[in-house]
Design a protein around this motif. Structure first.
Motif, mmCIF file in Angstrom:
data_model
loop_
_atom_site.group_PDB
_atom_site.id
_atom_site.type_symbol
_atom_site.label_atom_id
_atom_site.label_comp_id
_atom_site.label_asym_id
_atom_site.label_seq_id
_atom_site.Cartn_x
_atom_site.Cartn_y
_atom_site.Cartn_z
ATOM 1 N N ILE A 171 0.805 -1.215 0.000
ATOM 2 C CA ILE A 171 0.000 0.000 0.000
ATOM 3 C C ILE A 171 0.842 1.271 0.000
ATOM 4 O O ILE A 171 0.521 2.257 -0.665
ATOM 5 N N SER A 172 1.941 1.281 0.723
ATOM 6 C CA SER A 172 2.756 2.495 0.812
ATOM 7 C C SER A 172 3.527 2.766 -0.472
ATOM 8 O O SER A 172 4.065 3.858 -0.655
ATOM 9 N N LEU A 173 3.583 1.781 -1.374
ATOM 10 C CA LEU A 173 4.358 1.925 -2.604
ATOM 11 C C LEU A 173 3.490 2.097 -3.834
ATOM 12 O O LEU A 173 3.989 2.221 -4.936
ATOM 13 N N GLN A 174 2.174 2.120 -3.671
ATOM 14 C CA GLN A 174 1.276 2.126 -4.825
ATOM 15 C C GLN A 174 1.470 3.318 -5.732
ATOM 16 O O GLN A 174 1.244 3.232 -6.929
ATOM 17 N N SER A 175 1.892 4.441 -5.161
ATOM 18 C CA SER A 175 1.989 5.652 -5.976
ATOM 19 C C SER A 175 3.077 5.544 -7.040
ATOM 20 O O SER A 175 3.074 6.305 -7.996
ATOM 21 N N ARG A 176 3.980 4.605 -6.909
ATOM 22 C CA ARG A 176 5.078 4.555 -7.870
ATOM 23 C C ARG A 176 5.113 3.273 -8.704
ATOM 24 O O ARG A 176 6.096 2.993 -9.379
ATOM 25 N N ASN A 177 4.075 2.484 -8.648
ATOM 26 C CA ASN A 177 4.064 1.327 -9.534
ATOM 27 C C ASN A 177 2.670 1.041 -10.063
ATOM 28 O O ASN A 177 1.697 1.601 -9.610
ATOM 29 N N ASN A 178 2.601 0.155 -11.039
ATOM 30 C CA ASN A 178 1.366 -0.160 -11.725
ATOM 31 C C ASN A 178 1.084 -1.644 -11.613
ATOM 32 O O ASN A 178 0.645 -2.264 -12.565
ATOM 33 N N TRP A 179 1.302 -2.212 -10.466
ATOM 34 C CA TRP A 179 1.288 -3.668 -10.370
ATOM 35 C C TRP A 179 -0.081 -4.279 -10.653
ATOM 36 O O TRP A 179 -0.168 -5.429 -11.087
ATOM 37 N N HIS A 180 -1.161 -3.529 -10.453
ATOM 38 C CA HIS A 180 -2.483 -4.069 -10.753
ATOM 39 C C HIS A 180 -2.608 -4.492 -12.214
ATOM 40 O O HIS A 180 -3.334 -5.430 -12.536
ATOM 41 N N ASP A 181 -1.912 -3.776 -13.106
ATOM 42 C CA ASP A 181 -2.053 -4.041 -14.538
ATOM 43 C C ASP A 181 -1.666 -5.467 -14.907
ATOM 44 O O ASP A 181 -2.262 -6.058 -15.806
ATOM 45 N N ILE A 182 -0.670 -6.014 -14.256
ATOM 46 C CA ILE A 182 -0.215 -7.343 -14.662
ATOM 47 C C ILE A 182 -1.255 -8.409 -14.343
ATOM 48 O O ILE A 182 -1.243 -9.490 -14.935
ATOM 49 N N PHE A 183 -2.176 -8.102 -13.427
ATOM 50 C CA PHE A 183 -3.212 -9.077 -13.078
ATOM 51 C C PHE A 183 -4.392 -9.040 -14.051
ATOM 52 O O PHE A 183 -5.382 -9.745 -13.849
ATOM 53 N N ASN A 184 -4.275 -8.246 -15.124
ATOM 54 C CA ASN A 184 -5.234 -8.346 -16.216
ATOM 55 C C ASN A 184 -4.974 -9.590 -17.054
ATOM 56 O O ASN A 184 -5.762 -9.932 -17.933
ATOM 57 N N ASN A 185 -3.853 -10.261 -16.789
ATOM 58 C CA ASN A 185 -3.475 -11.476 -17.498
ATOM 59 C C ASN A 185 -3.642 -12.681 -16.574
ATOM 60 O O ASN A 185 -3.249 -12.628 -15.411
ATOM 61 N N ASP A 186 -4.212 -13.769 -17.094
ATOM 62 C CA ASP A 186 -4.253 -15.003 -16.313
ATOM 63 C C ASP A 186 -2.933 -15.755 -16.416
ATOM 64 O O ASP A 186 -2.464 -16.354 -15.444
ATOM 65 N N VAL A 187 -2.345 -15.743 -17.599
ATOM 66 C CA VAL A 187 -1.079 -16.440 -17.847
ATOM 67 C C VAL A 187 -0.162 -15.520 -18.644
ATOM 68 O O VAL A 187 -0.596 -14.878 -19.605
ATOM 69 N N ILE A 188 1.110 -15.464 -18.241
ATOM 70 C CA ILE A 188 2.125 -14.703 -18.974
ATOM 71 C C ILE A 188 3.238 -15.664 -19.352
ATOM 72 O O ILE A 188 3.922 -16.211 -18.476
ATOM 73 N N GLU A 189 3.408 -15.912 -20.638
ATOM 74 C CA GLU A 189 4.465 -16.814 -21.107
ATOM 75 C C GLU A 189 5.770 -16.038 -21.236
ATOM 76 O O GLU A 189 5.785 -14.894 -21.690
ATOM 77 N N LEU A 190 6.867 -16.692 -20.856
ATOM 78 C CA LEU A 190 8.171 -16.036 -20.835
ATOM 79 C C LEU A 190 9.205 -16.853 -21.590
ATOM 80 O O LEU A 190 9.070 -18.074 -21.722
ATOM 81 N N GLU A 191 10.244 -16.169 -22.037
ATOM 82 C CA GLU A 191 11.440 -16.879 -22.478
ATOM 83 C C GLU A 191 12.251 -17.254 -21.239
ATOM 84 O O GLU A 191 12.167 -16.601 -20.199
ATOM 85 N N ALA A 192 13.062 -18.303 -21.370
ATOM 86 C CA ALA A 192 13.853 -18.778 -20.226
ATOM 87 C C ALA A 192 14.751 -17.671 -19.682
ATOM 88 O O ALA A 192 14.913 -17.527 -18.459
#
Length: 282
Positions: A104-125
């Protein structure tokens, strides 16, 4: 989301590290079994979850969509989502569970909610290895006798920022603008879909024209705005039909339909099934 919470199990967090309000937990899981959790039926949690799948395969059922996920990948789950683990095969995952208050104290400087618009995120190794550098620092702090919550929350926030940057790195400035509008539109739909079902209602809230909103949604999803609204209405109806004993007529009213017969036609159009068949299937 509008639901009768008592009808669908909600499993709450427990943490030995901090109070319930500041819940945060990390755990490695090595799985080659038929159940990721001891809970053997669809349910929700009262916290966010990220699974870092570094090896093997797992199958997750999230809000009526079955996802077969192979390493390297992230599986993201929000508190309102109903989910069920189907199975795992030689899967090694790091599970991070947390409540919003932890950041909560860090919310002003990040957008972490956005990544939860995805159910799965595929990555390269290689990208998973980059994320693991942050995770290894978090594990050291998490396991130390002199554990500091503020240090851990900052490390975790940095990790979420890196994931967010990864998702945005290939976007043009125009697409970033479109994504911002779409994100706000999607959240408004989740919050208001049972009261507002017209594209123009959401366009007014976003201070854009209905035509422009449709263009934005089409660019991001390949669907028009009305499809997104209707899909959310169907999801709310499915949740009620599948996990509650609510009569079909009441499901129709609860999901914004004045005419149960029209609701039945609408439901079949989008699912290929009558509400009664969906409700009674094994």
């Amino acid at each position: 989301m509008i639901m009768e919470n008592e009808s669908i199990p909600i499993y709450k967090s427990s943490s030995n590290a901090w109070d319930e309000q500041d819940f945060f937990n990390m755990q490695w899981l090595d799985l080659n079994i038929d159940s990721l959790e001891k809970i053997k039926k669809p349910h929700r949690h009262d916290y966010f979850s990220i699974y870092f799948l570094v090896a093997g395969e797992t199958i997750q059922f999230i809000d009526f969509h079955e996802h077969t996920v192979q390493s390297n990948a992230l599986i993201m789950m929000r508190p309102e989502q109903i989910h069920f683990h189907v199975k795992a095969k030689n899967a090694k995952l790091l599970r991070i569970k947390f409540k919003e208050q932890f950041l909560i104290s860090l919310q002003s400087r990040n957008n972490w909610h956005d990544i939860f618009n995805n159910d799965v995120i595929e990555l390269e190794a290689a990208k998973m290895e980059d994320f693991m550098k942050f995770i290894n620092l978090m594990i050291i702090e998490y396991d130390t006798d002199l554990q500091n919550k503020e240090v851990l929350s900052k490390l975790f926030s940095a990790l979420l920022d890196k994931i967010s940057l990864y998702l945005k790195q290939n976007d043009t400035s125009e697409r970033k603008k479109y994504k911002s509008i779409y994100k706000n539109f999607k959240q408004l739909v989740v919050n208001h879909v049972l009261e507002e079902v017209k594209v123009s209602d959401y366009a007014k809230r976003l201070f854009v024209s209905a035509g422009h909103l449709n263009d934005v949604v089409k660019e991001i999803t390949g669907k028009n705005a009305k499809n997104i609204i209707n899909e959310q209405r169907i999801l709310e109806a499915k949740r009620l039909l599948f996990w509650t004993n609510t009569p079909i007529r009441e499901v129709a009213y609860k999901t914004g339909f004045d005419d149960p017969a029209y609701f039945t036609r609408f439901f079949k159009k989008y699912t290929g099934m009558l509400p009664s068949d969906f409700q009674n299937k094994d």
